[in-house]
Structure formats: structure tokens, C-alpha cells
Scaffold this active site. Structure first.
Site, PDB file in Angstrom:
ATOM      1  N   SER A  16      93.702 -35.026   1.905  1.00 41.08           N
ATOM      2  CA  SER A  16      93.087 -35.852   0.723  1.00 41.08           C
ATOM      3  C   SER A  16      91.573 -36.110   1.384  1.00 41.08           C
TER       4      SER A  16
ATOM      5  N   ILE B  64      90.750 -45.586  -5.056  1.00 41.80           N
ATOM      6  CA  ILE B  64      89.728 -44.792  -4.756  1.00 41.80           C
ATOM      7  C   ILE B  64      90.199 -44.379  -3.238  1.00 41.80           C
TER       8      ILE B  64
ATOM      9  N   ASN C 112      87.819 -29.827 -10.508  1.00 40.38           N
ATOM     10  CA  ASN C 112      88.209 -28.022 -10.477  1.00 40.38           C
ATOM     11  C   ASN C 112      88.407 -27.741  -8.745  1.00 40.38           C
TER      12      ASN C 112
ATOM     13  N   ALA D  33      88.659 -29.660  -6.157  1.00 44.33           N
ATOM     14  CA  ALA D  33      89.728 -30.457  -5.465  1.00 44.33           C
ATOM     15  C   ALA D  33      90.883 -30.112  -5.937  1.00 44.33           C
TER      16      ALA D  33
ATOM     17  N   GLN E 202     127.715 -21.592   1.429  1.00 43.01           N
ATOM     18  CA  GLN E 202     127.021 -21.037   0.240  1.00 43.01           C
ATOM     19  C   GLN E 202     126.075 -21.975  -0.384  1.00 43.01           C
TER      20      GLN E 202
ATOM     21  N   GLU F 258      94.401 -36.454  -9.520  1.00 47.01           N
ATOM     22  CA  GLU F 258      93.607 -35.350  -9.669  1.00 47.01           C
ATOM     23  C   GLU F 258      94.297 -34.665 -10.986  1.00 47.01           C
TER      24      GLU F 258
HETATM   25  P1  TGC Z   1      87.385 -32.978 -23.297  1.00 44.04           P
HETATM   26  O1  TGC Z   1      86.776 -33.522 -24.437  1.00 44.04           O
HETATM   27  O2  TGC Z   1      88.582 -32.174 -22.995  1.00 44.04           O
HETATM   28  O3  TGC Z   1      86.288 -32.392 -22.110  1.00 44.04           O
HETATM   29  C1  TGC Z   1      84.938 -33.106 -22.154  1.00 44.04           C
HETATM   30  C2  TGC Z   1      84.113 -32.015 -21.655  1.00 44.04           C
HETATM   31  O4  TGC Z   1      84.400 -31.606 -20.349  1.00 44.04           O
HETATM   32  C3  TGC Z   1      84.555 -30.210 -20.555  1.00 44.04           C
HETATM   33  N1  TGC Z   1      85.837 -29.845 -19.457  1.00 44.04           N
HETATM   34  C4  TGC Z   1      85.811 -29.373 -18.570  1.00 44.04           C
HETATM   35  N2  TGC Z   1      84.433 -28.979 -17.749  1.00 44.04           N
HETATM   36  C5  TGC Z   1      84.686 -28.409 -16.452  1.00 44.04           C
HETATM   37  N3  TGC Z   1      86.097 -28.402 -15.950  1.00 44.04           N
HETATM   38  C6  TGC Z   1      87.031 -29.149 -16.390  1.00 44.04           C
HETATM   39  N4  TGC Z   1      88.191 -28.966 -15.752  1.00 44.04           N
HETATM   40  C7  TGC Z   1      86.869 -29.328 -17.915  1.00 44.04           C
HETATM   41  N5  TGC Z   1      87.855 -29.760 -18.490  1.00 44.04           N
HETATM   42  C8  TGC Z   1      87.041 -30.191 -19.785  1.00 44.04           C
HETATM   43  C9  TGC Z   1      84.979 -30.065 -21.784  1.00 44.04           C
HETATM   44  O5  TGC Z   1      84.726 -28.488 -22.205  1.00 44.04           O
HETATM   45  C10 TGC Z   1      83.933 -30.882 -22.705  1.00 44.04           C
HETATM   46  O6  TGC Z   1      82.793 -30.297 -22.524  1.00 44.04           O
HETATM   47  P2  TGC Z   1      81.651 -30.677 -23.633  1.00 44.04           P
HETATM   48  O7  TGC Z   1      80.720 -29.716 -23.200  1.00 44.04           O
HETATM   49  O8  TGC Z   1      82.390 -30.288 -25.150  1.00 44.04           O
HETATM   50  O9  TGC Z   1      81.326 -32.033 -23.556  1.00 44.04           O
HETATM   51  O10 TGC Z   1      87.600 -34.453 -22.568  1.00 44.04           O
HETATM   52  P3  TGC Z   1      88.747 -35.494 -22.697  1.00 44.04           P
HETATM   53  O11 TGC Z   1      87.991 -36.838 -22.759  1.00 44.04           O
HETATM   54  O12 TGC Z   1      89.460 -35.407 -23.956  1.00 44.04           O
HETATM   55  O13 TGC Z   1      89.690 -35.371 -21.470  1.00 44.04           O
HETATM   56  C11 TGC Z   1      90.223 -34.563 -21.100  1.00 44.04           C
HETATM   57  C12 TGC Z   1      91.310 -34.401 -19.628  1.00 44.04           C
HETATM   58  C13 TGC Z   1      92.315 -35.302 -20.146  1.00 44.04           C
HETATM   59  C14 TGC Z   1      91.453 -33.060 -19.553  1.00 44.04           C
HETATM   60  C15 TGC Z   1      90.487 -34.985 -18.624  1.00 44.04           C
HETATM   61  O14 TGC Z   1      89.740 -36.115 -18.949  1.00 44.04           O
HETATM   62  C16 TGC Z   1      91.169 -35.164 -17.485  1.00 44.04           C
HETATM   63  O15 TGC Z   1      91.435 -34.064 -16.645  1.00 44.04           O
HETATM   64  N6  TGC Z   1      92.034 -36.248 -17.034  1.00 44.04           N
HETATM   65  C17 TGC Z   1      92.658 -36.280 -15.750  1.00 44.04           C
HETATM   66  C18 TGC Z   1      91.894 -37.276 -14.747  1.00 44.04           C
HETATM   67  C19 TGC Z   1      91.539 -36.984 -13.572  1.00 44.04           C
HETATM   68  O16 TGC Z   1      92.061 -35.857 -13.300  1.00 44.04           O
HETATM   69  N7  TGC Z   1      91.464 -37.946 -12.559  1.00 44.04           N
HETATM   70  C20 TGC Z   1      91.025 -37.693 -11.243  1.00 44.04           C
HETATM   71  C21 TGC Z   1      90.200 -38.687 -10.663  1.00 44.04           C
HETATM   72  S1  TGC Z   1      89.774 -38.221  -8.992  1.00 44.04           S
HETATM   73  C22 TGC Z   1      91.113 -38.175  -8.107  1.00 44.04           C
HETATM   74  O17 TGC Z   1      92.361 -38.429  -8.582  1.00 44.04           O
HETATM   75  C23 TGC Z   1      91.135 -38.182  -6.528  1.00 44.04           C
HETATM   76  S2  TGC Z   1      92.427 -37.821  -5.796  1.00 44.04           S
HETATM   77  C24 TGC Z   1      91.959 -37.147  -4.527  1.00 44.04           C
HETATM   78  C25 TGC Z   1      92.577 -37.157  -3.284  1.00 44.04           C
HETATM   79  O18 TGC Z   1      92.651 -38.112  -2.429  1.00 44.04           O
HETATM   80  O19 TGC Z   1      92.916 -36.135  -2.873  1.00 44.04           O
HETATM   81  P1  FAD Z   2      97.866 -43.323 -16.531  1.00 42.88           P
HETATM   82  O1  FAD Z   2      96.707 -42.379 -17.106  1.00 42.88           O
HETATM   83  O2  FAD Z   2      98.336 -44.726 -16.923  1.00 42.88           O
HETATM   84  O3  FAD Z   2      99.150 -42.530 -16.671  1.00 42.88           O
HETATM   85  C1  FAD Z   2     100.597 -43.059 -16.699  1.00 42.88           C
HETATM   86  C2  FAD Z   2     101.628 -41.888 -17.265  1.00 42.88           C
HETATM   87  O4  FAD Z   2     101.283 -41.778 -18.637  1.00 42.88           O
HETATM   88  C3  FAD Z   2     101.661 -40.582 -16.352  1.00 42.88           C
HETATM   89  O5  FAD Z   2     102.929 -39.936 -16.444  1.00 42.88           O
HETATM   90  C4  FAD Z   2     100.732 -39.654 -17.364  1.00 42.88           C
HETATM   91  O6  FAD Z   2     101.118 -38.443 -17.325  1.00 42.88           O
HETATM   92  C5  FAD Z   2     101.223 -39.975 -18.709  1.00 42.88           C
HETATM   93  N1  FAD Z   2     100.092 -40.163 -19.965  1.00 42.88           N
HETATM   94  C6  FAD Z   2      98.945 -40.336 -19.953  1.00 42.88           C
HETATM   95  N2  FAD Z   2      98.280 -39.849 -20.945  1.00 42.88           N
HETATM   96  C7  FAD Z   2      99.203 -39.249 -21.674  1.00 42.88           C
HETATM   97  C8  FAD Z   2      99.010 -38.422 -22.548  1.00 42.88           C
HETATM   98  N3  FAD Z   2      97.731 -38.229 -23.649  1.00 42.88           N
HETATM   99  N4  FAD Z   2     100.138 -37.384 -22.980  1.00 42.88           N
HETATM  100  C9  FAD Z   2     101.027 -37.652 -22.323  1.00 42.88           C
HETATM  101  N5  FAD Z   2     101.406 -38.280 -21.163  1.00 42.88           N
HETATM  102  C10 FAD Z   2     100.150 -39.073 -20.849  1.00 42.88           C
HETATM  103  N6  FAD Z   2      90.977 -41.780  -8.870  1.00 42.88           N
HETATM  104  C11 FAD Z   2      89.764 -41.450  -8.354  1.00 42.88           C
HETATM  105  O7  FAD Z   2      88.560 -41.582  -9.318  1.00 42.88           O
HETATM  106  N7  FAD Z   2      89.288 -41.198  -7.131  1.00 42.88           N
HETATM  107  C12 FAD Z   2      90.012 -41.160  -6.047  1.00 42.88           C
HETATM  108  O8  FAD Z   2      89.527 -40.988  -4.865  1.00 42.88           O
HETATM  109  C13 FAD Z   2      91.484 -41.310  -6.207  1.00 42.88           C
HETATM  110  N8  FAD Z   2      92.447 -41.298  -5.360  1.00 42.88           N
HETATM  111  C14 FAD Z   2      93.604 -41.533  -5.682  1.00 42.88           C
HETATM  112  C15 FAD Z   2      94.554 -41.746  -4.617  1.00 42.88           C
HETATM  113  C16 FAD Z   2      95.860 -42.119  -4.716  1.00 42.88           C
HETATM  114  C17 FAD Z   2      96.813 -42.288  -3.508  1.00 42.88           C
HETATM  115  C18 FAD Z   2      96.291 -42.156  -6.343  1.00 42.88           C
HETATM  116  C19 FAD Z   2      97.823 -42.643  -6.316  1.00 42.88           C
HETATM  117  C20 FAD Z   2      95.550 -42.251  -7.152  1.00 42.88           C
HETATM  118  C21 FAD Z   2      94.028 -41.857  -6.913  1.00 42.88           C
HETATM  119  N9  FAD Z   2      93.006 -41.812  -7.874  1.00 42.88           N
HETATM  120  C22 FAD Z   2      91.796 -41.453  -7.741  1.00 42.88           C
HETATM  121  C23 FAD Z   2      93.618 -42.124  -9.393  1.00 42.88           C
HETATM  122  C24 FAD Z   2      94.210 -40.994 -10.063  1.00 42.88           C
HETATM  123  O9  FAD Z   2      93.391 -39.755 -10.379  1.00 42.88           O
HETATM  124  C25 FAD Z   2      94.790 -41.375 -11.267  1.00 42.88           C
HETATM  125  O10 FAD Z   2      95.984 -42.415 -10.930  1.00 42.88           O
HETATM  126  C26 FAD Z   2      95.526 -40.400 -12.336  1.00 42.88           C
HETATM  127  O11 FAD Z   2      94.349 -39.830 -12.858  1.00 42.88           O
HETATM  128  C27 FAD Z   2      96.566 -41.150 -13.081  1.00 42.88           C
HETATM  129  O12 FAD Z   2      95.958 -42.403 -13.911  1.00 42.88           O
HETATM  130  P2  FAD Z   2      96.847 -43.773 -14.110  1.00 42.88           P
HETATM  131  O13 FAD Z   2      97.350 -43.719 -12.669  1.00 42.88           O
HETATM  132  O14 FAD Z   2      95.917 -44.605 -14.651  1.00 42.88           O
HETATM  133  O15 FAD Z   2      97.914 -43.270 -14.876  1.00 42.88           O
END
Ligand code: TGC
Ligand code: FAD
Length: 390
Positions: free
Chosen positions: A95, A167, A245, A247, A285, A369
Site C-alpha cells: 500500500s 488516507i 488504474n 494503483a 480428502q 481502490e
Molecule cells: P463516471 O461518469 O463513470 O466517470 C467520470 C469520467 O471518468 C471517466 N472514467 C475513467 N477514466 C479513466 N480511468 C477510469 N478507470 C475511469 N472510469 C471512468 C469516464 O469516462 C468519465 O469521463 P468523462 O470524459 O465523460 O468525464 O463517474 P461516476 O461519478 O459515475 O463514478 C464512477 C465510479 C463509481 C466508477 C468511480 O467513481 C469509482 O471508481 N469509484 C470508486 C472510488 C475509488 O476507487 N476510490 C479510491 C480512493 S484511493 C484509495 O482507495 C487508495 S487505497 C491505496 C492503498 O493504500 O493501496
Molecule cells: P461506501 O462507498 O460507503 O460503500 C459502502 C458499501 O456500499 C460497500 O459495500 C459498497 O460496495 C456499497 N455501495 C456503494 N455504492 C454502491 C452502489 N452504487 N451500488 C451497490 N453498492 C454500493 N481513499 C483515498 O482517497 N486515499 C487513500 O489513500 C485511501 N486509503 C485507504 C486505506 C484504507 C485502509 C481504507 C480502508 C480505505 C482507504 N481509502 C483511501 C478509502 C477507500 O477508497 C474507500 O473506503 C472506498 O472507496 C469505499 O468507500 P466507503 O468506505 O466510503 O464505502
């Protein structure tokens, strides 16, 4: 702790290039020598081993795919193999490297001005400056597009206000990449030095998962940064998703390492643990069926990671391919860790073995992610053309 033996049922390692094997083996050796001996202690203490950052830099783990600014210019497959080895040690170590490299160095390299690149990338490559990525907010996790964090232009500065949550590395970072909406509601990336007045990072305690990783909440209260700290190439949520993408790809490889460690431990354990006479439990088994399911799923995940890695090296991996990789391999690793826990019986809950730590870590990896279900919807959208998020 049992000595790890490679897990490669299909002989996939033999199809790697010499350089790929070299990269994998040197990361593997480093993890064996520097992570494995200390990681249970770190997890117990809830401590990320910061003292290893200079060594990680020396190993070339930071910005490994960058062809310049000190990066080693590795291929995507080589990068994936490093992630696999790091996560075999612990998801928290992977991570840290994922966030630093894929979520902060990559966007600076891709979207930053020459000045920002020269200022940050060499220092980050050497591990002298640490980065964090602020996208998630308390009320916007899966739906980051709803974010409330704002950036307002005032003269030659941007003024940022908002909250970020969960974060990784937040309270040990020198620079935070903060995603915020500008006055036109466009999401953009801003580099915020963490010692700016009004910036606060607080570590989140009480985690049962990723205990060897720092996770923090950030608050920005009228934080002023120079206009030049905006990453000029960012514009819209898609810029943040483009970083994800990178990560998510690393996670898809990393979790294979965690699964390999769990499987190998369970196999070795099942071969020496005896019950009902002199026969090892591996001779029953039902236990064999569990081990076979594990190696079957690991082998498929290894092939998937390698295939998507090759596609990415050819510039042909789509976001949906990467979602499939993340979704499949994290679920596989979690299933494998749970099955391994079961095979170890009561020992499966003890920190003498690495299983429970991996299993608990993978619960976070399933969520961050993009949760498993969000990736289901991303792939569903890709194959049907119908958006099922809202
Ligand atoms: P949506 O309307 O679908 O998309 C907005 C615009 O983005 C484009 N797009 C992408 N572009 C590049 N790569 C991708 N993977 C893309 N996915 C979508 C899309 O074509 C559009 O472009 P444009 O030109 O039309 O504006 O957006 P939405 O608001 O409906 O949301 C879509 C959704 C749910 C897929 C997205 O928001 C999502 O992936 N949600 C999950 C959030 C997430 O992954 N958060 C991560 C936070 S960081 C983290 O967790 C770090 S942990 C790290 C660690 O410790 O290892
Ligand atoms: P929610 O979005 O509230 O989701 C809760 C539940 O509802 C999930 O089961 C989900 O799948 C479901 N759900 C939500 N929407 C829908 C839908 N439309 N349809 C069906 N089911 C749905 N974020 C950063 O920006 N940077 C970081 O460095 C980072 N590091 C992290 C490290 C750790 C240890 C953890 C636990 C999280 C980290 N995150 C980070 C945040 C992480 O990306 C979010 O926790 C994650 O995107 C999910 O968001 P949430 O926890 O608010 O859950």
C-alpha cells in the site's frame, strides 16, 4: 515462521524474461530479509516500518516504471512482480509503495508542470519526500464525484477547504495530492505541502486491518498554496480515476503474493500436522480439496495478472480489464486466506503464522481502490453499456 517456497504450479515463472525474474527475485530476497522478520511485530504494535523507506528507495521501488527523474523505467510486468513480492510480506508495505508511486508520483509525472516534476519526483524517488492521495471524504467513498472539498482562486494562490478520510500515509506525508472542485465545479488535483498552515493530518487508530500501515484523516482549513501547485493536466474526475488504474493494477498483482504466502503456509502445515493417527491432515480428502481449490485459483490469478500486465505494457489494457483484475484477484486472495486459516485450525488465529494478518489486511484491500461491488458495476457498465451506479 515457515520458510516460503515458491508457488508456481503452472511453471509461469519460466515464461518470464530474465530481467523480470531478476526484478522479482531481488524484491523477494529483500522482503524475506527485511520485512518477514519484523512484520508481525509491526502489525502487533500498529506501526509502519518507516525506517525501511531509504532501503525501499535504494531497491528502486518508488516510481519504478518512470523512465526519468531517477525511475528505473521498469515494465508494467516488472512493477507487478515487485508488488506481488511486497504484498507477500504485507499489504501495508505494498500500500505504501502503491500510494507513493502510483497515486502521487504518477500524477505528478503525468499531469504536473516541469517545475513540479523537478521539485518532487527526484526527492520522492529517493524516499526523502513521502506522498499521500486525498480523494475519499467522510461522505463520499464509492462516489468521489460528490466531493465537497473546494479550491478557490485568490490572486496568485489557491485556497483549499475540506475533509479527506482514510488516507494512506496521511500523517507521515510531506506532500498531499488533494482532489478538490474549483469554482467551475471541475475536479482538479492540487499538491499541498503538509506543513502549510491550516493543514492537519490525524492518524486513525483502532484498525483490525492494515495495522502496519498509516491511515489518516486530513482537514484543510483555508490552506493557501501557490497557483503553481495545481497539477495543470488534471480536469475532471477522470484524472483521479486514471491514477487509480495504475494503483488497482498493482493491487491485482500484490494480492497474488498474499495468497501465495497463505497457501504455502497452509500446505506446509497440512503436511506436518497429524490428527487421527499417524497421517498428516494433508492426507484427508477434504483438506486436499481445499488445497487444490487454493492452488487452482492462485494459478488463474497469476495468469490473469500476467496477461493484463502484458496488455498494459502494450498500451492495450482498459480500465475495465484492470477492474476485472482487481475484483477477481482480491476475492481470490481473501478466499485463499480464509481457507488457509481454516486448515491451520486454532493456529490459524495466532500471529506465529502470517495467515490471519493477511486475511484481515485483505478485508481493506477488498474495499479500497473501488469496492468489489463497485468493480462489478464498472465491468457491468463496460459489457452492457448501462450505468447501474445510481
Ligand atoms: P463516471 O461518469 O463513470 O466517470 C467520470 C469520467 O471518468 C471517466 N472514467 C475513467 N477514466 C479513466 N480511468 C477510469 N478507470 C475511469 N472510469 C471512468 C469516464 O469516462 C468519465 O469521463 P468523462 O470524459 O465523460 O468525464 O463517474 P461516476 O461519478 O459515475 O463514478 C464512477 C465510479 C463509481 C466508477 C468511480 O467513481 C469509482 O471508481 N469509484 C470508486 C472510488 C475509488 O476507487 N476510490 C479510491 C480512493 S484511493 C484509495 O482507495 C487508495 S487505497 C491505496 C492503498 O493504500 O493501496
Ligand atoms: P461506501 O462507498 O460507503 O460503500 C459502502 C458499501 O456500499 C460497500 O459495500 C459498497 O460496495 C456499497 N455501495 C456503494 N455504492 C454502491 C452502489 N452504487 N451500488 C451497490 N453498492 C454500493 N481513499 C483515498 O482517497 N486515499 C487513500 O489513500 C485511501 N486509503 C485507504 C486505506 C484504507 C485502509 C481504507 C480502508 C480505505 C482507504 N481509502 C483511501 C478509502 C477507500 O477508497 C474507500 O473506503 C472506498 O472507496 C469505499 O468507500 P466507503 O468506505 O466510503 O464505502
Amino acid at each position: 515462521m515457515l520458510k516460503f517456497r515458491d508457488v508456481d504450479f503452472l511453471g509461469i515463472g519460466a515464461s518470464l524474461s530474465e530481467n523480470e525474474r531478476l526484478v522479482r527475485d531481488s524484491a523477494r530476497r529483500w522482503v524475506e530479509e527485511r520485512i518477514i522478520p519484523i512484520i508481525e511485530g509491526c502489525a502487533r504494535e500498529g506501526r509502519f516500518p518507516r525506517e525501511l523507506i531509504p532501503e525501499m528507495a535504494q531497491m528502486g521501488f518508488f516510481g519504478a516504471t518512470m523512465p526519468d527523474y531517477g525511475g528505473a523505467g521498469l515494465s508494467q510486468v516488472e512493477y507487478g512482480l515487485i508488488m506481488q513480492e511486497l504484498e507477500r510480506g504485507d499489504s501495508g508495505i505494498r500500500s505504501f509503495v502503491s500510494v507513493h508511486s502510483s497515486l502521487v508520483m504518477y500524477p505528478i509525472h503525468t499531469f504536473g508542470s516541469d517545475e513540479l516534476k523537478s521539485r518532487w519526483l527526484p526527492a520522492m524517488q529517493k524516499g526523502e519526500a513521502i506522498g499521500c492521495f486525498g480523494l475519499t471524504e467522510p461522505d463520499f467513498g464509492s462516489n468521489p464525484g460528490g466531493m465537497r472539498t473546494r479550491a478557490r482562486r485568490v490572486g496568485n494562490e489557491w485556497v483549499l477547504n475540506g475533509e479527506k478520510m482514510w488516507i494512506t500515509s496521511g500523517s507521515i506525508a510531506h506532500v498531499a495530492l488533494i482532489w478538490a472542485k474549483d469554482e467551475s465545479d471541475v475536479i482538479r488535483g492540487f499538491l499541498v505541502e503538509c506543513d502549510r498552515p491550516g493543514f492537519r493530518a490525524e492518524e486513525i487508530h483502532g484498525k483490525y486491518s492494515l495495522r502496519a500501515s498509516v491511515t489518516s484523516s486530513l482537514s484543510l482549513n483555508d490552506v493557501r498554496i501557490p497557483v503553481g501547485n495545481l497539477l495543470p493536466g488534471t480536469g475532471g474526475l477522470k484524472s483521479a480515476l486514471q491514477c487509480l488504474n495504475q494503483a488497482r493494477f498493482g493491487i491485482g498483482w500484490g494480492v497474488v503474493g498474499a495468497a501465495m504466502q497463505c497457501y504455502d503456509t497452509a500446505l506446509q502445515y497440512a503436511l506436518f500436522r497429524k490428527q487421527f493417527g499417524d497421517k498428516p491432515i494433508a492426507g484427508h480428502q477434504i483438506v486436499q480439496e481445499k488445497l487444490v481449490t487454493m492452488i487452482n485459483q492462485i494459478s488463474q490469478a497469476q495468469l490473469l495478472a500476467l496477461h493484463v500486465g502484458r496488455l498494459k505494457d502494450q498500451g492495450r489494457a482498459t480500465a475495465a480489464h484492470i477492474s476485472l483484475l482487481k475484483r477477481n484477484n482480491v476475492a481470490m486472495a481473501l478466499d485463499t486466506a480464509r481457507a488457509a486459516r481454516d486448515i491451520l485450525g486454532a493456529n490459524g488465529i495466532a500471529d506465529e503464522y502470517p495467515i490471519f494478518r493477511h486475511m484481515a489486511n485483505l478485508e481493506s484491500v477488498k474495499t479500497y481502490e473501488g469496492t468489489h461491488d463497485i468493480h462489478t458495476l464498472i465491468i457491468g457498465h463496460s459489457i452492457t453499456g448501462i450505468d447501474a451506479f445510481a
